[in-house]
Design a protein around this motif. Structure first.
Motif, PDB file in Angstrom:
ATOM      1  N   SER A  46     -19.920  44.873  63.307  1.00  0.00           N
ATOM      2  CA  SER A  46     -21.376  43.976  62.909  1.00  0.00           C
ATOM      3  C   SER A  46     -20.146  42.557  63.237  1.00  0.00           C
ATOM      4  O   SER A  46     -21.311  42.121  63.894  1.00  0.00           O
ATOM      5  N   LEU A  47     -19.361  42.599  63.329  1.00  0.00           N
ATOM      6  CA  LEU A  47     -19.129  40.335  63.162  1.00  0.00           C
ATOM      7  C   LEU A  47     -18.778  40.506  65.144  1.00  0.00           C
ATOM      8  O   LEU A  47     -18.900  39.715  65.737  1.00  0.00           O
ATOM      9  N   ALA A  48     -18.374  41.975  65.884  1.00  0.00           N
ATOM     10  CA  ALA A  48     -18.730  41.486  67.052  1.00  0.00           C
ATOM     11  C   ALA A  48     -20.234  41.725  67.424  1.00  0.00           C
ATOM     12  O   ALA A  48     -20.317  40.786  68.334  1.00  0.00           O
ATOM     13  N   ALA A  49     -20.306  41.976  66.982  1.00  0.00           N
ATOM     14  CA  ALA A  49     -22.645  41.658  67.002  1.00  0.00           C
ATOM     15  C   ALA A  49     -22.663  40.940  66.646  1.00  0.00           C
ATOM     16  O   ALA A  49     -23.644  40.202  67.651  1.00  0.00           O
ATOM     17  N   MET A  50     -22.164  40.463  65.856  1.00  0.00           N
ATOM     18  CA  MET A  50     -22.910  39.021  65.531  1.00  0.00           C
ATOM     19  C   MET A  50     -22.675  38.346  66.439  1.00  0.00           C
ATOM     20  O   MET A  50     -22.655  36.364  66.613  1.00  0.00           O
ATOM     21  N   ILE A  51     -21.201  37.816  66.530  1.00  0.00           N
ATOM     22  CA  ILE A  51     -19.980  37.123  67.666  1.00  0.00           C
ATOM     23  C   ILE A  51     -21.279  36.989  69.123  1.00  0.00           C
ATOM     24  O   ILE A  51     -22.060  36.475  69.687  1.00  0.00           O
ATOM     25  N   LEU A  52     -21.332  38.320  69.610  1.00  0.00           N
ATOM     26  CA  LEU A  52     -22.733  38.525  70.834  1.00  0.00           C
ATOM     27  C   LEU A  52     -23.888  37.963  70.488  1.00  0.00           C
ATOM     28  O   LEU A  52     -23.959  37.053  70.839  1.00  0.00           O
ATOM     29  N   SER A  53     -24.670  37.580  69.186  1.00  0.00           N
ATOM     30  CA  SER A  53     -25.156  37.388  69.055  1.00  0.00           C
ATOM     31  C   SER A  53     -25.673  35.748  69.374  1.00  0.00           C
ATOM     32  O   SER A  53     -26.404  35.335  70.093  1.00  0.00           O
ATOM     33  N   VAL A  54     -24.402  35.355  68.326  1.00  0.00           N
ATOM     34  CA  VAL A  54     -24.053  33.677  68.235  1.00  0.00           C
ATOM     35  C   VAL A  54     -23.721  33.393  69.771  1.00  0.00           C
ATOM     36  O   VAL A  54     -24.534  32.410  70.164  1.00  0.00           O
TER      37      VAL A  54
END
Length: 107
Positions: A46-54
């Motif tokens: 989820s941290l990786a997904a959040m970084i990609l989303s940002v």
């Protein structure tokens, strides 16, 4: 989203799995608790997904700003052209008036 971003995300998840599994094994916790490992994987994923989303949002905002800057530049150029044209008209009128005043003064 670039392929290197996806690769880095996969590396993050795999490293979280290995780190958690090895860390739990050091404490003589033989059946490595799958729930802890799963929670670590979900957290890092989820941290990786959040970084990609940002990152995607920032790219979108950047492209919007570039488009607005381009349109603003075009608008400024058109205003500048109109202003130059009007200033030339005004200068032409002033020159005409000055010439007519000089003619009347010399008579």
């Amino acid at each position: 989203m670039e392929s290197r971003d996806i690769i880095f995300s996969v590396v993050m998840v795999v490293s979280a799995f290995v780190l958690t599994y090895e860390w739990l094994g050091r404490f003589k916790y033989s059946p490595a608790n799958a729930l802890i490992i799963l929670a670590a994987i979900v957290m890092v994923g989820s941290l990786a997904a959040m970084i990609l989303s940002v990152d995607m949002r920032l790219r979108k905002i950047d492209s919007m700003l570039e488009a607005k800057e381009r349109s603003l530049r075009i608008n400024v150029q058109s205003v500048e052209g109109n202003l130059d044209k009007r200033m030339n008209e005004v200068l032409g009128r002033v020159d005409d008036v000055m010439n007519s005043l000089e003619r009347t003064r010399y008579r």
